[in-house]
Design a protein around this motif. Structure first.
Motif, PDB file in Angstrom:
ATOM      1  N   GLN A 488      23.953   4.105  14.672  1.00 55.96           N
ATOM      2  CA  GLN A 488      24.068   2.896  13.851  1.00 55.96           C
ATOM      3  C   GLN A 488      22.715   2.490  13.279  1.00 55.96           C
ATOM      4  OE1 GLN A 488      26.149   0.852  17.191  1.00 55.96           O
ATOM      5  NE2 GLN A 488      27.528   0.096  15.598  1.00 55.96           N
ATOM      6  N   GLN A 489      21.670   2.606  14.103  1.00 58.59           N
ATOM      7  CA  GLN A 489      20.338   2.235  13.633  1.00 58.59           C
ATOM      8  C   GLN A 489      19.844   3.189  12.557  1.00 58.59           C
ATOM      9  OE1 GLN A 489      18.492   2.220  17.499  1.00 58.59           O
ATOM     10  NE2 GLN A 489      18.703   0.001  17.731  1.00 58.59           N
ATOM     11  N   LEU A 490      20.160   4.478  12.689  1.00 58.75           N
ATOM     12  CA  LEU A 490      19.802   5.444  11.646  1.00 58.75           C
ATOM     13  C   LEU A 490      20.484   5.086  10.323  1.00 58.75           C
ATOM     14  CD1 LEU A 490      19.934   8.894  13.483  1.00 58.75           C
ATOM     15  CD2 LEU A 490      18.017   8.035  12.130  1.00 58.75           C
ATOM     16  N   ARG A 491      21.762   4.756  10.388  1.00 61.46           N
ATOM     17  CA  ARG A 491      22.503   4.448   9.168  1.00 61.46           C
ATOM     18  C   ARG A 491      22.051   3.127   8.557  1.00 61.46           C
ATOM     19  NH1 ARG A 491      28.476   6.913  10.821  1.00 61.46           N
ATOM     20  NH2 ARG A 491      27.668   9.030  11.038  1.00 61.46           N
ATOM     21  N   LEU A 492      21.668   2.181   9.406  1.00 62.17           N
ATOM     22  CA  LEU A 492      21.089   0.948   8.877  1.00 62.17           C
ATOM     23  C   LEU A 492      19.779   1.258   8.160  1.00 62.17           C
ATOM     24  CD1 LEU A 492      21.011  -2.140   8.604  1.00 62.17           C
ATOM     25  CD2 LEU A 492      19.896  -2.227  10.857  1.00 62.17           C
ATOM     26  N   GLY A 493      18.964   2.145   8.743  1.00 56.28           N
ATOM     27  CA  GLY A 493      17.699   2.535   8.110  1.00 56.28           C
ATOM     28  C   GLY A 493      17.912   3.197   6.761  1.00 56.28           C
ATOM     29  N   ILE A 494      18.942   4.050   6.659  1.00 47.26           N
ATOM     30  CA  ILE A 494      19.240   4.698   5.379  1.00 47.26           C
ATOM     31  C   ILE A 494      19.655   3.653   4.345  1.00 47.26           C
ATOM     32  CG2 ILE A 494      20.848   6.275   4.232  1.00 47.26           C
ATOM     33  CD1 ILE A 494      20.872   7.887   6.900  1.00 47.26           C
ATOM     34  N   ALA A 495      20.462   2.673   4.773  1.00 48.99           N
ATOM     35  CA  ALA A 495      20.893   1.618   3.856  1.00 48.99           C
ATOM     36  C   ALA A 495      19.719   0.740   3.426  1.00 48.99           C
ATOM     37  CB  ALA A 495      21.972   0.759   4.517  1.00 48.99           C
ATOM     38  N   LEU A 496      18.790   0.462   4.357  1.00 44.60           N
ATOM     39  CA  LEU A 496      17.627  -0.357   4.015  1.00 44.60           C
ATOM     40  C   LEU A 496      16.710   0.385   3.044  1.00 44.60           C
ATOM     41  CD1 LEU A 496      16.844  -1.986   7.478  1.00 44.60           C
ATOM     42  CD2 LEU A 496      17.737  -3.128   5.435  1.00 44.60           C
ATOM     43  N   ARG A 497      16.641   1.696   3.163  1.00 50.90           N
ATOM     44  CA  ARG A 497      15.861   2.482   2.186  1.00 50.90           C
ATOM     45  C   ARG A 497      16.438   2.273   0.789  1.00 50.90           C
ATOM     46  NH1 ARG A 497      13.330   7.637   1.189  1.00 50.90           N
ATOM     47  NH2 ARG A 497      13.043   7.624  -1.062  1.00 50.90           N
ATOM     48  N   GLU A 498      17.762   2.238   0.667  1.00 51.63           N
ATOM     49  CA  GLU A 498      18.399   1.994  -0.623  1.00 51.63           C
ATOM     50  C   GLU A 498      18.091   0.581  -1.130  1.00 51.63           C
ATOM     51  OE1 GLU A 498      22.460   2.815   0.217  1.00 51.63           O
ATOM     52  OE2 GLU A 498      22.171   4.998   0.370  1.00 51.63           O
ATOM     53  N   SER A 499      18.025  -0.397  -0.198  1.00 48.75           N
ATOM     54  CA  SER A 499      17.689  -1.770  -0.592  1.00 48.75           C
ATOM     55  C   SER A 499      16.259  -1.861  -1.112  1.00 48.75           C
ATOM     56  CB  SER A 499      17.870  -2.713   0.601  1.00 48.75           C
ATOM     57  OG  SER A 499      19.222  -2.774   0.988  1.00 48.75           O
ATOM     58  N   VAL A 500      15.345  -1.116  -0.476  1.00 46.22           N
ATOM     59  CA  VAL A 500      13.954  -1.087  -0.944  1.00 46.22           C
ATOM     60  C   VAL A 500      13.895  -0.452  -2.330  1.00 46.22           C
ATOM     61  CG1 VAL A 500      11.671  -0.099  -0.538  1.00 46.22           C
ATOM     62  CG2 VAL A 500      12.956  -1.083   1.371  1.00 46.22           C
ATOM     63  N   ASP A 501      14.610   0.665  -2.511  1.00 44.02           N
ATOM     64  CA  ASP A 501      14.622   1.331  -3.813  1.00 44.02           C
ATOM     65  C   ASP A 501      15.178   0.413  -4.901  1.00 44.02           C
ATOM     66  OD1 ASP A 501      13.582   3.575  -2.626  1.00 44.02           O
ATOM     67  OD2 ASP A 501      15.487   4.655  -2.494  1.00 44.02           O
ATOM     68  N   ALA A 502      16.113  -0.462  -4.514  1.00 41.66           N
ATOM     69  CA  ALA A 502      16.724  -1.381  -5.485  1.00 41.66           C
ATOM     70  C   ALA A 502      15.879  -2.627  -5.720  1.00 41.66           C
ATOM     71  CB  ALA A 502      18.118  -1.779  -5.013  1.00 41.66           C
ATOM     72  N   THR A 506      10.836  -4.938   0.711  1.00 38.69           N
ATOM     73  CA  THR A 506       9.803  -3.903   0.823  1.00 38.69           C
ATOM     74  C   THR A 506       9.729  -3.423   2.262  1.00 38.69           C
ATOM     75  OG1 THR A 506       8.015  -5.438   1.377  1.00 38.69           O
ATOM     76  CG2 THR A 506       8.466  -5.030  -0.990  1.00 38.69           C
ATOM     77  N   PHE A 507       9.194  -2.225   2.439  1.00 40.26           N
ATOM     78  CA  PHE A 507       9.025  -1.717   3.795  1.00 40.26           C
ATOM     79  C   PHE A 507       8.010  -2.568   4.573  1.00 40.26           C
ATOM     80  CE2 PHE A 507      10.709   2.455   2.167  1.00 40.26           C
ATOM     81  CZ  PHE A 507      11.829   2.457   2.975  1.00 40.26           C
ATOM     82  N   ARG A 508       7.019  -3.108   3.891  1.00 38.69           N
ATOM     83  CA  ARG A 508       6.043  -3.972   4.584  1.00 38.69           C
ATOM     84  C   ARG A 508       6.736  -5.201   5.160  1.00 38.69           C
ATOM     85  NH1 ARG A 508       0.873  -2.486   4.163  1.00 38.69           N
ATOM     86  NH2 ARG A 508       0.300  -1.060   2.462  1.00 38.69           N
ATOM     87  N   ALA A 509       7.642  -5.786   4.376  1.00 38.56           N
ATOM     88  CA  ALA A 509       8.355  -6.967   4.858  1.00 38.56           C
ATOM     89  C   ALA A 509       9.246  -6.616   6.046  1.00 38.56           C
ATOM     90  CB  ALA A 509       9.177  -7.573   3.726  1.00 38.56           C
ATOM     91  N   LEU A 510       9.963  -5.487   5.952  1.00 40.80           N
ATOM     92  CA  LEU A 510      10.835  -5.067   7.055  1.00 40.80           C
ATOM     93  C   LEU A 510      10.022  -4.767   8.308  1.00 40.80           C
ATOM     94  CD1 LEU A 510      13.215  -2.719   5.035  1.00 40.80           C
ATOM     95  CD2 LEU A 510      13.842  -4.907   6.091  1.00 40.80           C
ATOM     96  N   LEU A 511       8.891  -4.077   8.148  1.00 39.62           N
ATOM     97  CA  LEU A 511       8.050  -3.743   9.285  1.00 39.62           C
ATOM     98  C   LEU A 511       7.507  -5.008   9.941  1.00 39.62           C
ATOM     99  CD1 LEU A 511       6.686  -1.499  10.958  1.00 39.62           C
ATOM    100  CD2 LEU A 511       4.792  -1.543   9.322  1.00 39.62           C
ATOM    101  N   ALA A 512       7.032  -5.929   9.136  1.00 44.50           N
ATOM    102  CA  ALA A 512       6.525  -7.187   9.689  1.00 44.50           C
ATOM    103  C   ALA A 512       7.632  -7.934  10.419  1.00 44.50           C
ATOM    104  CB  ALA A 512       5.953  -8.052   8.570  1.00 44.50           C
ATOM    105  N   GLY A 513       8.843  -7.897   9.876  1.00 45.66           N
ATOM    106  CA  GLY A 513       9.954  -8.597  10.506  1.00 45.66           C
ATOM    107  C   GLY A 513      10.266  -8.079  11.898  1.00 45.66           C
ATOM    108  N   VAL A 514      10.350  -6.738  12.067  1.00 44.72           N
ATOM    109  CA  VAL A 514      10.699  -6.193  13.379  1.00 44.72           C
ATOM    110  C   VAL A 514       9.546  -6.340  14.369  1.00 44.72           C
ATOM    111  CG1 VAL A 514       9.988  -3.796  12.949  1.00 44.72           C
ATOM    112  CG2 VAL A 514      11.841  -4.263  14.536  1.00 44.72           C
TER     113      VAL A 514
END
Length: 867
Positions: A488-502, A506-514
């Motif tokens: 599930q976490q892998l698939r969430l990561g793939i979906a978040l990559r699509e959100s960043v592309d769209a 940003t990955f910086r925001a996601l990284l800071a969040g976790v």
């Protein structure tokens, strides 16, 4: 003179030793991070305590971070107390020995250690007051001092037993580096076989230092030269006391005929197909053994190591391993761009990097801590306590180092994990046993992720670099090998990559969040994580685990000299494996041949060796009297392919064999131009009874591969692209070669629903790392097609000689016996997937060579084995 001792008053203490692990824990003085025992740990020790007198071998499977170490220490201490005999806690690495002892000290548990032939606090062990914590190398090496000093142990607790195979195999593997004095004499000894097997060019490439070439010496040849090989090795000092080769020699020196030999430019390895652990003292009767394992996709790797078909397995419940993970799939068209992005993203962060080899770890090493084999746990502790930014680089260290909590919250995985020994590499690349490869890759990825996620409270990020690893993780069939939450976490990561592309984040925001545990991140994670369903576990591991245990049992019979029973075991395995994976079946048939030789049945041995070669030519084809072997084949009805061959023969009965032999000669040329290669490959397909044509000609529209083959009846298309004019140091390029291969895959869509087998006919050369070759694309050297043509000559010679039966029946008989049927005649050829040629194994071999002593002119130099 009488001595009066009546004034001595002794008060012996009534020593009571608790044998219940739960009671032992209650009496501990806790001084560290452990404050209580969790419910899953309580379940585990309670169930073990109930089973301890009825099962010598017990497995305890718990999620990574579930507290296996404390469980192992408690059950080990309980056995020592109950039986008043010494016990051992066995770890894969010295670093884990030190970490385990520190954890024991935090709990007030007395321990001793034995590492690098040195004891600490041995009195604790000798008095059976506590466990000795040591390494697999110390326990499983053939000259183990512990075997003489330990007496009759009560228990062995094997930590990380699911990944112990690599450490145990080392103790049974004779490694001859390219700088060892025995290396060149061995190469000279096997030259005759490889020359006769049309593989002299590969052996010469090894001599030139080509890191891509890996050769397997067939068992029929290994058995033939075993005596000469043994004398050669002894003459060059492998049995010299104290040399690293001395230790494995003690295990396998008298049974080289039952071992595999694998040859590369970096060195030679001689090793059993599965380690004969039944010969080691710790596996004897009357000793308890507890195998601590993580929850992993398959027990097959464990079964291949220990060979236990019936293991009492304890699986406590609980939510251990539910750490919160963010997967970041680094953007970039190639590996270089992905690394560049990751270095920039993590510039101010503290993180660890795991790469498949030292060579592939080089881009990360500047300004980093590079962990090497000789380093101790203090290097890990230094990194764990260091502030940001700091970087720890690990080469092929997918297990054995723990960095929980604040020690490290970011892990970079760069590149698809691979095995470190040559047999693993051969099974994956040469034998192409896909279930084994997929399972082992999944195990290594899960283990790597577990380096920084050790408890439910852990949270952090995993950055995925490397086009090969990213592509592998995107495939649902691979994800299915992972635990449900990780999927599930892998698939969430793939979906978040699509959100960043769209542009949504940003990955910086996601990284800071976790990393900060922000409310916004928690809401996002909790809202979507359950929306991604996990695939059910694939059915493969069930049969693979069964086969692994049975392979161990068959090999034990062979090792002990019981050839007939070993042959029966291997042949039963081969027949059943044919339903699942023909490449794995080939391996079992090959070893059935060795077992028949052991039993003194050379004719039966030849038959099953040929069965193996018909499935995987890389296993080698013995020289034989073809007619004598083939007369046992019973053919009732000819195939369409056999009928086509008979019709081709009827056109020119006296000359067709010569024409096929001429094709073999063309394809064997050292310098082969494209045009004669095209002509020869087209002719070979036609004489094999296939529809054979050249799609890349103007008349055909110049839209496909150079040559294509299809069966007269049935499905499938082979696309052959001649790359015979390429020469080292060239490589297969992204645009000119790989792009063309993708065009051919598109061309093959006209054959809707039929499998397509794309093949480059050319030398083994590196494939550009920034390219994305089709997964099914193979590289087959022209000499392999020459050997195929040579086998086909035998069919036409028998037709010409006359057998007293219809020619199509004769053709069918020989097609079956010589492995010339569609599509096996092509798929069984020695080949390498283009994706495997994107890696440079030389860095890995250098790492292995640097970690072992080498015997030079009788002197042992550098390094110390972990005993």
């Amino acid at each position: 003179m009488d001595i009066d001792l009546s004034g001595i008053k002794l008060r012996p203490a009534a020593e009571t030793r608790q044998s219940d692990p739960e009671e032992i824990f209650k009496r501990l003085t806790l001084r560290g991070s452990i404050e209580n025992i969790w419910q899953p740990q309580t379940e585990a020790v309670k169930e073990w305590y109930a089973a301890r007198t009825t099962s010598e071998d017990v497995g305890i499977e718990m999620h990574t971070g579930g507290g296996k170490t404390l469980v192992g220490l408690l059950v080990g201490q309980a056995s020592v107390n109950e039986m008043r005999r010494p016990g051992f806690y066995v770890c894969p690495t010295i670093q884990l020995v030190e970490q385990t002892r520190a954890r024991a000290a935090e709990c007030g548990i007395e321990t001793a250690t034995y590492v690098n032939r040195r004891w600490e606090d041995r009195a604790v062990f000798d008095a059976a007051r506590g466990l000795c914590i040591t390494t697999y190398a110390a326990v499983f090496n053939s000259r183990a001092r512990l075997a003489q000093e330990a007496g009759y142990p009560s228990i062995f607790v094997f930590d990380d037993a699911h990944v112990a195979g690599e450490e145990i195999r080392k103790q049974f593997t004779l490694s001859i580096g390219s700088n060892h004095p025995a290396y060149q004499p061995i190469i000279d000894q096997v030259r005759r076989h490889f020359t006769g097997a049309h593989e002299a060019a590969k052996l010469n490439a090894i001599g030139r230092g080509d890191p891509l070439v890996l050769l397997y010496l067939p068992q029929f040849e290994m058995r033939r030269i075993a005596g000469v090989l043994s004398a050669l090795l002894v003459r060059h000092g492998v049995d010299t006391r104290g040399a690293p080769t001395w230790y494995p020699w003690g295990h396998i020196g008298t049974r080289l005929d039952a071992c595999c030999m694998l040859l590369t430019a970096g060195g030679i390895e001689i090793t059993p197909p599965v380690p004969p652990v039944h010969t080691v003292w710790c596996m004897g009767s009357g000793i308890r053994r507890v195998y601590l394992t993580a929850t992993l996709p398959s027990a097959a790797e464990f079964a291949r190591t220990f060979g236990l078909p019936q293991l009492r397995l304890i699986r406590p419940g609980g939510k251990s391993g539910t750490a919160q993970r963010l997967f970041i799939f680094a953007p970039g068209e190639n590996n270089l761009e992905q690394r560049g992005f990751s270095l920039d993203l993590l510039d101010k962060q503290k993180y660890a990097v795991i790469a498949p080899s030292f060579k592939e770890a080089e881009p990360w090493q500047e300004g980093a801590i590079l962990f090497k084999r000789e380093h101790r746990n203090d290097v890990i502790e230094q990194f764990a306590k260091s502030p940001s930014p700091e970087r720890l680089v690990l080469a092929a260290r997918y297990h054995g180092i723990d960095l929980p909590g604040d020690a490290c919250r970011i892990l970079v995985l760069d590149g698809l994990p691979r095995g470190t020994d040559l047999l693993d590499r051969f099974l994956a690349e040469g034998l192409q046993a896909e279930p084994l490869r997929t399972m082992q890759t999944a195990v290594r990825v899960i283990q790597a992720i577990g380096r920084i996620f050790r408890s439910n409270t852990d949270h952090g990020a995993v950055v995925i670099c490397g086009s090969d690893l990213q592509a592998w993780l995107h495939q649902p069939m691979h994800q299915a090998f992972f635990p449900p939450l990780l999927q599930q976490q892998l698939r969430l990561g793939i979906a978040l990559r699509e959100s960043v592309d769209a542009g949504q984040t940003t990955f910086r925001a996601l990284l800071a969040g976790v990393l900060t545990g922000s409310k916004s991140w928690d809401q996002l994670y909790n809202q979507y994580i359950d929306a991604y369903a996990a695939e059910p576990p694939p059915p493969v591991p069930a049969w693979l685990t069964d086969f692994s245990a049975r392979e161990h049992a068959a090999y034990r019979l062979l090792w002990e000299g019981n050839g007939p029973e070993a042959a029966r075991g291997y042949e039963a395995l081969a027949q059943e494996a044919d339903e699942h994976d023909q490449n794995l079946a080939a391996w079992f048939y090959h070893w059935a041949g060795a077992a028949h030789e052991e039993a003194g049945q050379p004719e039966l041995a030849t038959l099953v060796y040929v069965e193996a070669a018909n499935r995987r030519a890389a296993l080698g084809r013995p020289a034989r009297d073809a007619a004598g072997v083939l007369k046992t084949k019973n053919v009732q009805k000819p195939s369409a392919q056999a009928q086509a061959i008979a019709a081709e023969w009827a056109k020119d009965p006296t000359r067709v064999a010569g024409k096929v032999r001429a094709i073999a000669d063309v394809l064997a040329r050292e310098k082969l131009k494209a045009s004669p290669a095209h002509e020869a490959l087209e002719g070979l397909g036609r004489y094999l009874g296939f529809t054979s044509w050249r799609p890349d000609t103007p008349a055909a529209g110049k839209t496909g591969p150079d040559v294509a083959w299809r069966p007269p009846v049935g499905k499938g298309v082979v696309g052959l692209e001649a790359k015979t004019e390429k020469r080292a140091p060239a490589e297969y390029r992204k645009k000119d070669d790989v792009g063309q291969a993708h065009d051919h895959v598109e061309w093959a869509t006209q054959f809707a629903g039929e499998p397509f087998y794309p093949i480059w006919v050319g030398p083994l050369l590196p494939v550009s790392k920034e390219s994305h070759p089709p997964k099914a694309l193979r590289v087959v050297e022209p000499i392999a097609f020459s050997e195929l043509a040579t086998r086909l000559v035998m069919v036409y010679e028998q037709l010409a000689a006359g057998t007293g039966e219809p020619p199509e029946i004769t053709a069918e008989r020989y097609l079956i016996a010589l492995g010339l049927q569609w599509p096996g005649c092509v798929l069984s050829l020695p080949s390498t997937f283009a994706t495997d040629l994107q890696h440079d194994p030389s860095g890995q071999e250098q790492e292995v060579a640097e970690s072992k002593d080498v015997l030079t002119n009788g002197q042992t130099v550098t390094g110390t084995p972990e005993f």
